[in-house]
Design a protein around this motif. Sequence first.
Motif, PDB file in Angstrom:
ATOM      1  N   GLN A 105       0.904  -1.334   0.008  1.00 41.40           N
ATOM      2  CA  GLN A 105      -0.054  -0.092  -0.074  1.00 41.40           C
ATOM      3  C   GLN A 105       0.967   1.143  -0.134  1.00 41.40           C
ATOM      4  OE1 GLN A 105      -3.040   0.219  -0.471  1.00 41.40           O
ATOM      5  NE2 GLN A 105      -3.704  -1.830  -0.217  1.00 41.40           N
ATOM      6  N   ALA A 106       1.882   1.388   0.694  1.00 43.03           N
ATOM      7  CA  ALA A 106       2.717   2.448   0.701  1.00 43.03           C
ATOM      8  C   ALA A 106       3.414   2.533  -0.700  1.00 43.03           C
ATOM      9  CB  ALA A 106       4.039   2.206   1.857  1.00 43.03           C
TER      10      ALA A 106
ATOM     11  N   ALA B  52       0.387   1.435  -9.562  1.00 46.41           N
ATOM     12  CA  ALA B  52      -0.413   1.621  -8.273  1.00 46.41           C
ATOM     13  C   ALA B  52      -1.517   0.764  -8.190  1.00 46.41           C
ATOM     14  CB  ALA B  52      -0.672   3.076  -7.921  1.00 46.41           C
ATOM     15  N   LEU B  53      -2.338   0.766  -9.077  1.00 42.25           N
ATOM     16  CA  LEU B  53      -3.681  -0.103  -9.057  1.00 42.25           C
ATOM     17  C   LEU B  53      -3.032  -1.652  -9.023  1.00 42.25           C
ATOM     18  CD1 LEU B  53      -6.407  -0.635  -9.354  1.00 42.25           C
ATOM     19  CD2 LEU B  53      -6.188  -0.585 -11.832  1.00 42.25           C
TER      20      LEU B  53
ATOM     21  N   MET C 138      -8.951   6.478  -3.740  1.00 43.73           N
ATOM     22  CA  MET C 138      -8.963   7.112  -2.643  1.00 43.73           C
ATOM     23  C   MET C 138      -7.537   7.745  -2.502  1.00 43.73           C
ATOM     24  SD  MET C 138     -11.212   5.532   0.619  1.00 43.73           S
ATOM     25  CE  MET C 138      -9.704   5.269   1.293  1.00 43.73           C
ATOM     26  N   MET C 139      -6.483   6.741  -3.172  1.00 41.03           N
ATOM     27  CA  MET C 139      -5.055   7.244  -3.290  1.00 41.03           C
ATOM     28  C   MET C 139      -4.967   8.331  -4.252  1.00 41.03           C
ATOM     29  SD  MET C 139      -2.742   4.073  -2.584  1.00 41.03           S
ATOM     30  CE  MET C 139      -2.631   3.054  -1.283  1.00 41.03           C
TER      31      MET C 139
ATOM     32  N   CYS D 266       3.523   5.364  -5.509  1.00 39.90           N
ATOM     33  CA  CYS D 266       3.363   5.427  -7.250  1.00 39.90           C
ATOM     34  C   CYS D 266       2.061   6.719  -7.671  1.00 39.90           C
ATOM     35  CB  CYS D 266       2.931   4.008  -7.849  1.00 39.90           C
ATOM     36  SG  CYS D 266       4.266   3.185  -7.808  1.00 39.90           S
ATOM     37  N   THR D 267       1.087   6.599  -6.975  1.00 38.84           N
ATOM     38  CA  THR D 267       0.163   7.593  -7.283  1.00 38.84           C
ATOM     39  C   THR D 267       0.633   8.945  -7.146  1.00 38.84           C
ATOM     40  OG1 THR D 267      -0.762   7.490  -5.024  1.00 38.84           O
ATOM     41  CG2 THR D 267      -1.706   6.023  -6.506  1.00 38.84           C
ATOM     42  N   VAL D 268       1.286   9.328  -5.996  1.00 39.16           N
ATOM     43  CA  VAL D 268       1.930  10.658  -6.024  1.00 39.16           C
ATOM     44  C   VAL D 268       2.777  11.029  -6.914  1.00 39.16           C
ATOM     45  CG1 VAL D 268       3.297  12.076  -4.541  1.00 39.16           C
ATOM     46  CG2 VAL D 268       1.558  10.688  -3.440  1.00 39.16           C
TER      47      VAL D 268
END
Length: 139
Positions: free
Chosen positions: A10-11, A60-61, A79-80, A16-18
């Motif tokens: 998750q981290a 990220a997905l 949400m991320m 990756c999303t950021v």
Amino acid sequence: MLDVLDVTLQAAAFCCTVTGMAWQALGMEIHWRQVMVERPWVAEQARALRRSGWLALGMALLLCLAAEYATMAALVWVMMLTGSALWVAMLLTWRPARLRRFWRAFLWTEGALQGGMARGLDASRSLAGRVRGLRRQRS
């Protein structure tokens, strides 16, 4: 009970999303000029930034799917995305120069994305296989 593997995945997904959102923002001319005042905007570079941003969001997905069940993973991923978009928007508003770090990260990964795409896909497949194996061992 929290599992270390799930928390780590998750981290990594959040990172990756950021990164993906930052690269998407840097791929837009107005944000590029806001962050990189001294560097000219190049359309080819912008396309590469946007493409890399989409790849980071897709990764990220995949990381969310490896950590959770599909329905929960989709919710966590959205949400991320929301949180990282807000974070990047705040950085663009108050401290746009801080996004230069993501530009440096893009330069570092650009060669790997262009030259080692096949190796990267093979590595992600083997990582997914290892995660599935660890999940079976826990059950």
